[in-house]
Write a protein that holds these residues in place. Structure first.
Motif, short mmCIF file in Angstrom:
data_model
loop_
_atom_site.label_atom_id
_atom_site.label_comp_id
_atom_site.label_asym_id
_atom_site.label_seq_id
_atom_site.Cartn_x
_atom_site.Cartn_y
_atom_site.Cartn_z
N UNK A 171 -39.41 -32.16 63.87
CA UNK A 171 -38.16 -31.41 63.89
C UNK A 171 -38.28 -30.11 64.68
N UNK A 172 -39.48 -29.51 64.65
CA UNK A 172 -39.73 -28.30 65.44
C UNK A 172 -39.56 -28.60 66.93
N UNK A 173 -40.15 -29.71 67.37
CA UNK A 173 -40.04 -30.08 68.79
C UNK A 173 -38.61 -30.47 69.14
N UNK A 174 -37.93 -31.16 68.23
CA UNK A 174 -36.53 -31.54 68.49
C UNK A 174 -35.62 -30.31 68.56
N UNK A 212 -19.81 -27.17 72.02
CA UNK A 212 -20.76 -26.06 71.90
C UNK A 212 -21.97 -26.48 71.07
N UNK A 213 -23.05 -25.72 71.20
CA UNK A 213 -24.25 -26.00 70.41
C UNK A 213 -23.94 -25.83 68.92
N UNK A 214 -23.05 -24.89 68.59
CA UNK A 214 -22.67 -24.66 67.20
C UNK A 214 -21.98 -25.89 66.61
N UNK A 215 -21.01 -26.43 67.33
CA UNK A 215 -20.33 -27.63 66.87
C UNK A 215 -21.30 -28.81 66.74
N UNK A 216 -22.20 -28.93 67.72
CA UNK A 216 -23.17 -30.02 67.69
C UNK A 216 -24.05 -29.92 66.45
N UNK A 217 -24.49 -28.70 66.15
CA UNK A 217 -25.32 -28.49 64.96
C UNK A 217 -24.53 -28.79 63.69
N UNK A 218 -23.26 -28.40 63.69
CA UNK A 218 -22.39 -28.61 62.53
C UNK A 218 -22.24 -30.11 62.24
N UNK A 219 -21.98 -30.89 63.28
CA UNK A 219 -21.81 -32.33 63.11
C UNK A 219 -23.13 -32.99 62.74
N UNK A 220 -24.23 -32.49 63.31
CA UNK A 220 -25.55 -33.05 63.01
C UNK A 220 -25.91 -32.89 61.54
N UNK A 250 -26.25 -27.73 52.30
CA UNK A 250 -25.54 -26.46 52.07
C UNK A 250 -26.17 -25.35 52.90
N UNK A 251 -27.49 -25.33 52.95
CA UNK A 251 -28.19 -24.32 53.75
C UNK A 251 -27.84 -24.41 55.23
N UNK A 252 -27.78 -25.65 55.75
CA UNK A 252 -27.40 -25.86 57.15
C UNK A 252 -25.99 -25.34 57.40
N UNK A 302 -33.82 -28.73 61.59
CA UNK A 302 -33.59 -28.48 63.02
C UNK A 302 -32.81 -27.20 63.28
N UNK A 303 -31.64 -26.96 62.61
CA UNK A 303 -30.93 -25.70 62.86
C UNK A 303 -31.74 -24.47 62.48
N UNK A 304 -32.53 -24.58 61.40
CA UNK A 304 -33.37 -23.45 60.97
C UNK A 304 -34.43 -23.15 62.01
#
Length: 303
Positions: free
Chosen positions: A14-17, A93-101, A133-135, A251-253
């Motif tokens: 996940x760090x590499x991803x 956006x990267x934010x939306x991508x992270x949100x959906x992920x 929830x954290x994500x 991944x987001x963290x």
């Protein structure tokens, strides 16, 4: 293989991803999603093949029996996942991508339950909920209502497709007897062969590719393509699909940590959300339950 070692693999994967979106946002400006996918996996193949041969010494008969499943894995996890992800960055956006992920762990757990009959304990389910929830805290900056208010677009739909593709990629890989590194190498070989005519037909202007893009592609080759995929497949083989799925909330963290390391800022919401994610993932590992059961058995012995 011990649980701690497996979860160490998942953290590294996940760090590499987490660097994939960072470098991807630069590379996608100069290369098409098709060429990003083709070039990174073509180069990755030169690393995966010798590693698979010398480390696992694969049985060719097993590969022959499972060639069709390996082909499908290539279509889903190598071609489909990567092309849709890179294409998504052109529309969202990267934010939306992270949100959906953030939907990824829940979908993986759900499909794993119905298809593989994998189950989570009560504590592990609580861990899943806490990590999601954290994500959400991280990507909405503490305003959870933003999850509902956010406007979604074509790029967000593409990210949802990548989540589903990766889920089925992982489920198929769980059922195969082909060793994990060989599995990755052979599915990559099929993918490169399928992509080659389309990539060559589209063409690419080498002179328009900057040094930053070359660095980004090389990062994608060595870390997300080779290291993350191999470590993921090893982990899935060891502990199933559900638990590794929950680990993807890291991944987001880890992306936020990488941004800080590159000179960016970190907010209190990111810190709080990150703590929730790590707590949730820890609960999902089952290590806490193992300690509790061990202590319970020890108390019974003492009585």
């Amino acid at each position: 293989m011990g649980q701690i070692k497996v979860w160490g693999y998942l953290i590294l994967a996940n760090l590499f991803w987490s660097g994939n979106l960072i470098f991807g946002s630069y590379v996608v400006d100069e290369m098409s999603p098709l060429w990003i996918t083709f070039s990174r996996w073509l180069l990755a193949l030169f690393l995966l093949m010798p590693i698979a041969y010398f480390v696992e010494k694969p049985n060719l008969q097993t590969i022959k029996k499972e060639w069709f499943q390996l082909l499908i894995m290539g279509l889903l996890g190598i071609i489909g996942y990567n092309i849709f992800l890179m294409a998504a960055l052109e529309h969202t956006s990267a934010t939306n991508a992270a949100l959906v992920t953030a939907l990824n762990p829940g979908i993986i757990v759900l499909f794993s339950f119905f298809i593989l009959r994998e189950t989570l304990t009560r504590i592990q389910v609580i861990g899943l909920i806490i990590s999601i929830l954290g994500v959400m805290v991280i990507i909405t900056e503490g305003n959870l209502i933003a999850f509902i208010d956010t406007h979604y677009n074509l790029g967000d739909l593409m990210v949802i497709i990548t989540v589903i593709l990766w889920t089925f990629y992982s489920i198929i890989g769980r059922k195969l007897k082909t060793p994990p590194i060989t599995l990755t190498a052979v599915s990559t070989l099929f993918s490169v062969l399928l992509l080659a005519p389309f990539a060559l037909s589209e063409g690419i202007s080498i002179t328009s590719v900057s040094s930053m893009t070359i660095i980004g592609v090389l990062y994608m080759v060595i870390f997300p393509s080779v290291c993350s995929t191999v470590l993921w497949n090893i982990s899935v083989r060891e502990i199933g699909v559900s638990k590794p799925g929950v680990s993807m909330n890291l991944i987001p963290v880890l992306t936020a940590i990488a941004v800080v390391a590159l000179g960016g800022n970190i907010t209190k919401e990111q810190i709080f959300g990150g703590i929730l994610v790590f707590i949730g993932v820890y609960l999902t590992t089952g290590l806490l339950e193992k300690k509790m059961n061990s202590r319970k058995m020890q108390n019974q012995i003492n009585l």
